[in-house]
Write an enzyme that holds these catalytic residues in place. Structure first.
Site, mmCIF file in Angstrom:
data_model
loop_
_atom_site.group_PDB
_atom_site.id
_atom_site.type_symbol
_atom_site.label_atom_id
_atom_site.label_comp_id
_atom_site.label_asym_id
_atom_site.label_seq_id
_atom_site.Cartn_x
_atom_site.Cartn_y
_atom_site.Cartn_z
ATOM 1 N N GLN A 72 0.808 -1.217 0.000
ATOM 2 C CA GLN A 72 0.000 0.000 0.000
ATOM 3 C C GLN A 72 0.838 1.262 0.000
ATOM 4 O O GLN A 72 0.282 2.378 -0.054
ATOM 5 C CB GLN A 72 -0.937 0.005 1.210
ATOM 6 C CG GLN A 72 -0.230 0.118 2.556
ATOM 7 C CD GLN A 72 -1.186 -0.081 3.722
ATOM 8 O OE1 GLN A 72 -1.597 -1.209 4.021
ATOM 9 N NE2 GLN A 72 -1.552 0.998 4.379
ATOM 10 N N CYS A 78 -5.237 0.194 3.669
ATOM 11 C CA CYS A 78 -5.144 -1.213 4.056
ATOM 12 C C CYS A 78 -6.489 -1.930 3.956
ATOM 13 O O CYS A 78 -6.547 -3.106 3.582
ATOM 14 C CB CYS A 78 -4.590 -1.339 5.463
ATOM 15 S SG CYS A 78 -5.552 -0.440 6.711
ATOM 16 N N HIS A 370 -5.743 -0.926 11.560
ATOM 17 C CA HIS A 370 -5.145 -1.571 10.391
ATOM 18 C C HIS A 370 -5.969 -2.803 10.027
ATOM 19 O O HIS A 370 -6.430 -3.538 10.906
ATOM 20 C CB HIS A 370 -3.707 -1.973 10.697
ATOM 21 C CG HIS A 370 -2.938 -2.470 9.504
ATOM 22 N ND1 HIS A 370 -2.913 -1.797 8.298
ATOM 23 C CD2 HIS A 370 -2.169 -3.578 9.330
ATOM 24 C CE1 HIS A 370 -2.152 -2.464 7.439
ATOM 25 N NE2 HIS A 370 -1.690 -3.548 8.039
ATOM 26 N N ASN A 392 -0.350 -9.394 5.006
ATOM 27 C CA ASN A 392 -0.317 -7.955 5.200
ATOM 28 C C ASN A 392 -0.221 -7.260 3.842
ATOM 29 O O ASN A 392 -0.170 -7.922 2.796
ATOM 30 C CB ASN A 392 0.868 -7.583 6.100
ATOM 31 C CG ASN A 392 0.601 -6.332 6.924
ATOM 32 O OD1 ASN A 392 -0.202 -5.486 6.553
ATOM 33 N ND2 ASN A 392 1.285 -6.218 8.047
#
Length: 450
Positions: A72, A78, A370, A392
């Site tokens: 990102q 996110c 997040h 992630n």
């Protein structure tokens, strides 16, 4: 009403007190040693629990392979990256390919365009209703506008209305990778519009229309002009060429992602505050992105129920699971690990950090910030979960090629939200979804955006 505390009632720090503090600090050998170590190496390297770090296993009994992780960059997208990571897993299976990525720039473009309209319509209604410009609500909305964060429901609002496109057809731009300058201009645009609304309430409709047009212009200058349709062609992992002809983003989404019924998912949250009952819906006032879209609401459930749902999806359906957490506490970013005892900050400082999850939320010490996707779990022989594999969106140069490991106790303490199929819920939770949500104010910590 609480009376104001005058400066004369606040006890100043005296020179004598300061001397006592210095004397006490210097008298401790451990304090001096800690100072020497932390000033040279930083707190995380000094506080890292060596035994916990080296003994935290990175293997899982169930792994969902979603390929190379995404990045990102310097943006707060996110929630879009992680939701599209779930979607791309479905699309890859349907397309028969190993590597694929949706355009996060496309999703952000329409989220921000819709959010410009949502904010203006929301504030316009408040102005017409006589809400003072200096009220806590207006000031909160002005301070929070045009950030990059969002929620699962907000992401699905965008995909349902605008679909999705492959990344190579609407790639990243300098502003999508680094959103600060663009967001500053959009924020200034919206602040100006609100000031004009208060100056001349009779011109609110014209102000809204003019500002939406300006927002569209700014977004297109920064992010490019999204495609309305495109020729869709691909080669599968067996080397076979496929041509789908001209297709719209909505058609692409429905055909290649719609099979997973992501639109029927619900958001479960773990609100640890005792006054908010489990098994009940909660919502956040003034939180949304697409006017006319689904409301941002959650079903408040025990943390263990969230774990059970995620485990069931990973084990039985083999699909990643979107979730939101407070990612900062006890995180080893470089090695890609979370565990509640991974760092021994209290021992370094000789401080007892004893807040539980409820107190952390209540006193502003923790909130969701997040979003990621669960991509594996390690299940013990007795069926209990031991640790979790996390996809992630911080690139492949850290952790295990971008994949993190989360201990089960960290899930308990710092995971706040998961998106799961509605069909997984028991009857009493299904019925609870049909009841009106208890609405919380716009500034409530459960309204924090990933």
């Amino acid at each position: 009403m609480t009376e104001n505390t005058s400066s004369s009632e606040i006890t100043p720090l005296s020179g004598e007190q300061l001397n006592d503090l210095v004397t006490s600090f210097d008298a401790s050998q451990s304090n001096r040693l800690a100072m020497n170590a932390v000033t040279a190496a930083g707190i995380d390297k000094v506080a890292l629990n060596y035994d916990r770090s080296r003994l935290l296993q990175r293997r899982f009994s169930v792994t969902v392979d979603n390929g190379e992780v995404t990045h990102q960059d310097r943006s707060g997208r996110c929630w879009l990256f992680s939701s599209l990571n779930v979607a791309r897993f479905v699309a890859k299976k349907n397309l028969g390919i190993k590597e694929f990525e949706f355009s996060q720039n496309y999703a952000m473009y329409f989220d921000k365009l819709e959010r410009v309209n949502y904010f203006l319509q929301d504030v316009a209604a408040l102005v017409r209703a006589g809400e003072p410009s200096d009220s806590r609500l207006i000031q909160h909305l002005l301070a929070d506008v045009m950030g990059d964060g969002g929620q699962w429901t907000m992401a699905l609002n965008v995909y349902k209305k605008y679909g999705a496109v492959p990344k190579d057809l609407f790639p990243e731009t300098e502003s999508s990778k680094n959103t600060g300058a663009m967001n500053t201009q959009l924020r200034h645009l919206l602040h100006t519009a609100v000031a004009h609304m208060y100056d001349d309430p009779a011109s609110i409709d014209d102000e809204v229309a003019k500002t939406v047009a300006a927002g569209h212009r700014i977004l297109t200058i920064h992010l490019g002009e999204p495609p309305k349709s495109f020729d869709w062609e691909w080669t599968d992992s067996e080397g076979m060429f496929h041509r789908d002809g001209e297709i719209t983003p909505v058609e692409l989404w429905k055909k290649y992602v719609g099979t997973a019924d992501l639109e029927d998912y619900v958001c479960l949250v773990d609100d640890p505050r005792r006054e908010h009952a489990k098994g009940k819906k909660i919502g956040i006032e003034h939180l949304g992105n697409v006017a006319g879209g689904d409301a941002t609401e959650y079903l408040n459930v025990p943390n263990q129920f969230m774990k059970d749902c995620v485990k069931q999806i990973l084990v039985e359906q083999g699909i990643p699971v979107w979730f939101g957490a407070d990612c900062h506490p006890f995180m080893d970013r470089e090695n890609g690990a979370w565990a509640t005892d991974l760092f021994e900050y209290g021992r370094v400082y000789d401080v007892d950090f004893d807040l539980d999850k409820e107190a952390r939320v209540r006193f502003g010490d923790s909130a969701m910030n997040h979003a990621m996707a669960f991509a594996g779990v390690d299940v013990a022989d007795d069926g209990t979960t031991r640790r979790w594999r996390v996809e992630n969106s911080w690139g492949a140069k850290i952790a295990d090629k971008g994949y993190f490991t989360m201990s089960d106790d960290w899930f308990t303490e710092y995971v706040y939200e998961v998106a799961v199929p509605k069909a997984l819920l028991p009857e009493e939770y299904q019925k609870a979804l049909e009841e009106p949500a208890t609405m919380l104010p716009a500034w409530d910590p459960m309204g924090a955006l990933a």
